[in-house]
Design an enzyme around this catalytic site. Structure first.
Site, PDB file in Angstrom:
ATOM      1  N   THR A  83       0.824  -1.209   0.000  1.00 41.16           N
ATOM      2  CA  THR A  83       0.000   0.000   0.000  1.00 41.16           C
ATOM      3  C   THR A  83       0.859   1.260   0.000  1.00 41.16           C
ATOM      4  O   THR A  83       1.972   1.246   0.514  1.00 41.16           O
ATOM      5  CB  THR A  83      -0.873  -0.044   1.270  1.00 41.16           C
TER       6      THR A  83
ATOM      7  N   GLY B 106      -0.385  -2.408   6.341  1.00 40.72           N
ATOM      8  CA  GLY B 106      -0.179  -3.658   7.059  1.00 40.72           C
ATOM      9  C   GLY B 106      -1.387  -4.555   6.920  1.00 40.72           C
ATOM     10  O   GLY B 106      -2.199  -4.389   6.011  1.00 40.72           O
TER      11      GLY B 106
HETATM   12  N1  ASP Z   1      -3.565  -2.514   4.536  1.00 38.40           N
HETATM   13  C1  ASP Z   1      -3.773  -3.036   3.217  1.00 38.40           C
HETATM   14  C2  ASP Z   1      -4.978  -3.931   3.192  1.00 38.40           C
HETATM   15  O1  ASP Z   1      -5.140  -4.717   4.104  1.00 38.40           O
HETATM   16  C3  ASP Z   1      -2.618  -3.806   2.700  1.00 38.40           C
HETATM   17  C4  ASP Z   1      -1.327  -3.056   2.716  1.00 38.40           C
HETATM   18  O2  ASP Z   1      -1.075  -2.236   3.596  1.00 38.40           O
HETATM   19  O3  ASP Z   1      -0.523  -3.307   1.795  1.00 38.40           O
HETATM   20  O4  ASP Z   1      -5.713  -3.877   2.234  1.00 38.40           O
END
Ligand code: ASP
Length: 321
Positions: free
Chosen positions: A184, A236
Site C-alpha cells: 500500500t 499492514g
Molecule cells: N492494509 C492493506 C490492506 O489490508 C494492505 C497493505 O497495507 O498493503 O488492504
C-alpha cells in the site's frame, strides 16, 4: 503564515518482511528513486504554497503510477484475477474526507477519493456506483492490460484456488507465511497554513476475496487527519488495523491522553496492534512538523522531506525524526 519552516511530507510504500538479504541493489535503487520522486513532487506543492491535501494527493498519484507499489497500476490480483482498489483522503481543518472501495479500472483511485470528498455529499463510494461517479467527473480509466503485471500475476497464480489471501511483494523462494509484505502507499503532509492531510491507496491483498475491503479506505482506520492532533496513513494487515482502529487511535491518544505524536504512534503500533497479532506500520505528522514512521515488522518503504532534509529508508534503523 504559520509554521512556514515546518512544512513537510512523509510517505510510505508498504511494510512487511522486507529483508536486506532478499533485496538486490537494483531493486533497492528503483524503490529508493520512486520514493524520492514522490517526496519531491509532494514537497514542491508545499513549497509553491499549495495545501497539504494537494501535496498528499500528488505524492500518492506518483506512487499509484509506479508498478513497484501495490496501488493503482501495480495493484495485486484478487481471487477472481482482477484488481479491486481502495483509497481514501482526509484534510485536518474541516475534517472533510473522501474514500473509494472495491473499484476497478480507474487509473488513480486517490483522485476519485478527493472528488468524492469535494464534490459529493458522501464519504465512501464503492464498486459500480463509484465508477459511475468517476465517469461523470471525467476521471481516467484504463483497460486491464494497463494493470497487468507478470510478477503480480505469478504472485496470484501461486495462491489461485487456495483460501489464503496474501500481502504484497512476496517472493518466489519464500513461503507466503514467512514473507508478508504490504505494498500500500500513503502520504501525510503539513502545509504553510498549518493544515494537515493524509492519503492512502492500495490494491489490498493478493487473492483477497472478491468484494473484500481493507483498512485503507476506512476513515479513522487506514487514514486520518485532524489539525488538532495529527495526520496518519497506515499499511499492514488490514483486518487487524480495522480491529484496532489504528489511525484514529493515534489521534485519540494525543487528544485525550496528551501523548506526543511519537508516544501515541508507538503505543498504537508496538503495543495495541501488536497485541492482537497485527503487523505493519504507519507514517504520522503533527502540526509542529514532527514526523514518525513506526512499524513492527522487518521493513517499511518510507521517507520524508522537510526543508533541507530528505530521508528515504527501507529497513529498520534507529534514527528518530
Ligand atoms: N492494509 C492493506 C490492506 O489490508 C494492505 C497493505 O497495507 O498493503 O488492504
Amino acid at each position: 503564515m504559520e509554521n512556514k519552516r515546518n512544512i513537510g511530507i512523509a510517505i510510505h510504500g508498504g511494510a512487511g518482511t522486507i529483508l536486506r538479504s532478499k533485496m538486490t541493489p537494483e531493486r533497492e535503487t528503483n524503490y529508493r528513486n520512486a520514493l524520492k520522486e514522490a517526496l519531491e513532487v509532494g514537497y514542491a506543492c508545499l513549497q509553491q504554497g499549495q495545501t497539504a491535501i494537494d501535496a498528499v494527493e500528488a505524492a500518492v498519484i506518483l506512487l499509484e503510477d509506479c508498478p513497484l507499489f501495490n496501488a493503482g497500476k501495480g495493484s495485486v490480483f484478487n481471487a477472481e484475477g482482477k484488481q479491486e482498489m481502495d483509497a481514501s483522503i482526509m484534510e485536518g481543518k474541516e475534517l472533510e474526507a473522501g474514500a473509494v472501495a472495491a473499484i476497478q479500472g480507474i487509473k488513480n483511485p486517490i483522485k476519485l477519493a478527493r472528488k468524492i470528498m469535494e464534490e459529493s455529499a458522501h464519504i465512501l463510494l464503492i464498486g459500480e456506483g463509484a465508477s459511475q461517479f468517476a465517469q461523470s467527473h471525467q476521471l481516467d480509466f484504463e483497460a486491464p492490460k494497463y494493470f497487468y503485471n507478470a510478477y503480480r500475476y505469478e504472485q496470484w497464480q501461486r495462491l489461485y484456488g487456495k483460501e489464503k489471501a496474501q500481502l504484497d511483494h512476496s517472493e518466489e523462494e519464500t513461503k507466503p507465511e514467512e514473507d508478508e509484505k504490504y505494498g500500500t502507499v500513503g502520504a501525510v503532509a503539513l502545509d504553510q497554513f498549518g493544515n494537515l492531510a493524509a492519503a492512502t491507496s492500495t490494491g489490498g491483498m493478493t487473492n483477497k476475496k472478491f468484494g473484500r475491503v481493507g483498512d485503507s479506505p476506512i476513515i479513522g482506520v487506514g487514514t486520518y487527519a485532524n489539525n488538532a492532533t495529527c495526520a496518519i496513513s497506515c499499511t499492514g494487515s488490514g483486518e487487524y488495523f480495522m480491529r484496532a482502529v489504528t489511525a484514529y487511535d493515534v489521534s485519540c491518544l494525543m487528544e485525550y491522553k496528551g501523548l506526543s505524536l511519537q508516544a501515541a504512534a508507538e503505543e498504537a503500533i508496538m503495543n495495541r496492534l501488536s497485541q492482537i497479532g497485527g503487523s505493519g506500520g504507519l507514517i504520522g505528522m503533527d502540526a509542529q512538523g514532527n514526523i514518525v514512521m513506526p512499524f513492527n515488522c522487518a521493513g517499511m518503504y518510507r521517507g520524508f522531506q522537510r526543508e533541507k532534509e530528505q530521508v528515504v529508508e527501507i529497513f529498520k534503523s534507529h534514527r528518530s525524526h
